[in-house]
Design a protein around this motif. Structure first.
Motif, mmCIF file in Angstrom:
data_model
loop_
_atom_site.group_PDB
_atom_site.id
_atom_site.type_symbol
_atom_site.label_atom_id
_atom_site.label_comp_id
_atom_site.label_asym_id
_atom_site.label_seq_id
_atom_site.Cartn_x
_atom_site.Cartn_y
_atom_site.Cartn_z
ATOM 1 N N PRO A 1 -9.989 -0.961 11.183
ATOM 2 C CA PRO A 1 -10.938 -1.676 10.317
ATOM 3 C C PRO A 1 -10.863 -1.374 8.824
ATOM 4 O O PRO A 1 -11.362 -2.171 8.028
ATOM 5 N N TRP A 2 -10.271 -0.263 8.380
ATOM 6 C CA TRP A 2 -10.310 0.029 6.946
ATOM 7 C C TRP A 2 -9.028 0.614 6.363
ATOM 8 O O TRP A 2 -8.896 0.709 5.153
ATOM 9 N N LEU A 3 -8.050 0.994 7.179
ATOM 10 C CA LEU A 3 -6.859 1.656 6.627
ATOM 11 C C LEU A 3 -6.042 0.770 5.696
ATOM 12 O O LEU A 3 -5.581 1.232 4.652
ATOM 13 N N GLN A 4 -5.850 -0.490 6.035
ATOM 14 C CA GLN A 4 -5.055 -1.355 5.159
ATOM 15 C C GLN A 4 -5.672 -1.441 3.769
ATOM 16 O O GLN A 4 -4.956 -1.354 2.764
ATOM 17 N N GLY B 1 -1.948 1.079 -4.050
ATOM 18 C CA GLY B 1 -0.806 0.320 -4.547
ATOM 19 C C GLY B 1 0.178 -0.137 -3.487
ATOM 20 O O GLY B 1 1.230 -0.701 -3.812
ATOM 21 N N PHE B 2 -0.120 0.059 -2.215
ATOM 22 C CA PHE B 2 0.764 -0.412 -1.143
ATOM 23 C C PHE B 2 0.502 -1.893 -0.900
ATOM 24 O O PHE B 2 -0.625 -2.362 -1.000
ATOM 25 N N LYS B 3 1.575 -2.609 -0.569
ATOM 26 C CA LYS B 3 1.479 -4.030 -0.276
ATOM 27 C C LYS B 3 2.051 -4.285 1.114
ATOM 28 O O LYS B 3 3.084 -3.735 1.485
ATOM 29 N N LYS C 1 5.013 0.714 -1.193
ATOM 30 C CA LYS C 1 4.615 0.914 -2.588
ATOM 31 C C LYS C 1 5.912 1.056 -3.379
ATOM 32 O O LYS C 1 6.680 1.997 -3.178
ATOM 33 N N VAL C 2 6.162 0.109 -4.258
ATOM 34 C CA VAL C 2 7.366 0.144 -5.091
ATOM 35 C C VAL C 2 7.142 1.159 -6.206
ATOM 36 O O VAL C 2 6.123 1.132 -6.895
ATOM 37 N N LEU C 3 8.105 2.058 -6.373
ATOM 38 C CA LEU C 3 8.041 3.104 -7.392
ATOM 39 C C LEU C 3 8.981 2.815 -8.560
ATOM 40 O O LEU C 3 8.794 3.336 -9.651
#
Length: 177
Positions: free
Chosen positions: A128-131, A138-140, A158-160
């Motif tokens: 229910p909340w991790l995404q 900054g993760f997509k 997450k692009v660095l």
């Protein structure tokens, strides 16, 4: 609170217990991650082959995260470092420790030591909340797959380094970014 890499095998039982306690909340959601029932021996083997980090408070591990490396025996889905075993002791939740250890691993390990172009992780679509928590860091979301009967896995990246990510020789990665 101290950040460190887990290298001392005296911490194995403590780490195993933390994983069991932290992942029980997912079990209650009927999401069964392997870490919820992992053995001391499996944790010991994991720590030997997978960089594993901890936040300690008074010599007690209160949060952890590990990084599965592309060249290891247990790589992530892409040719990138892959976060796993992200867990906080239930007694220490809601203090931002998971975010702190993820940021520490990204800044001090993925960027500084590995010069990684990006880092990935996976979680259950049904959680229910991790995404939302990972998006706030900054993760997509890049893909969703069915790997287990009880949940779908959403892969996030997450692009660095925007330029370097384009040069990673990974057909799957290039098809989803």
């Amino acid at each position: 609170m101290d950040f460190s890499r887990v290298t001392d095998f005296k911490d194995i039982q403590q780490l195993t217990n933390l994983l069991h306690r932290a992942y029980q909340a997912d079990e209650k959601l009927q999401i069964h991650f392997k870490a919820a029932n992992i053995t001391d021996e499996q944790v010991r083997q994991h720590v030997q082959t997978t960089p594993t980090f901890a936040i300690k408070s008074n010599d007690r591990i209160v949060a952890t995260a590990s990084v599965r490396l592309p060249w290891s025996t247990n790589p992530g889905p892409f040719d990138l470092p892959h976060l796993g075993w992200i867990a906080t002791d239930p007694e220490f939740q809601h203090q931002g420790l998971a975010k702190k250890i993820i940021q520490f691993v990204i800044d001090d390990f993925a960027i500084q030591q590995l010069s990684a172009p990006a880092i990935s992780l996976g979680t259950a679509v049904e959680h229910p909340w991790l995404q939302a928590a990972y998006r706030s860091l900054g993760f997509k979301q890049v893909d969703t797959v069915r790997m287990f009967s009880d949940h779908q896995t959403v892969f996030m990246i997450k692009v660095l380094n925007d330029q370097a990510i384009k040069t990673v020789n990974d057909t799957y990665l290039q098809s989803v970014i």
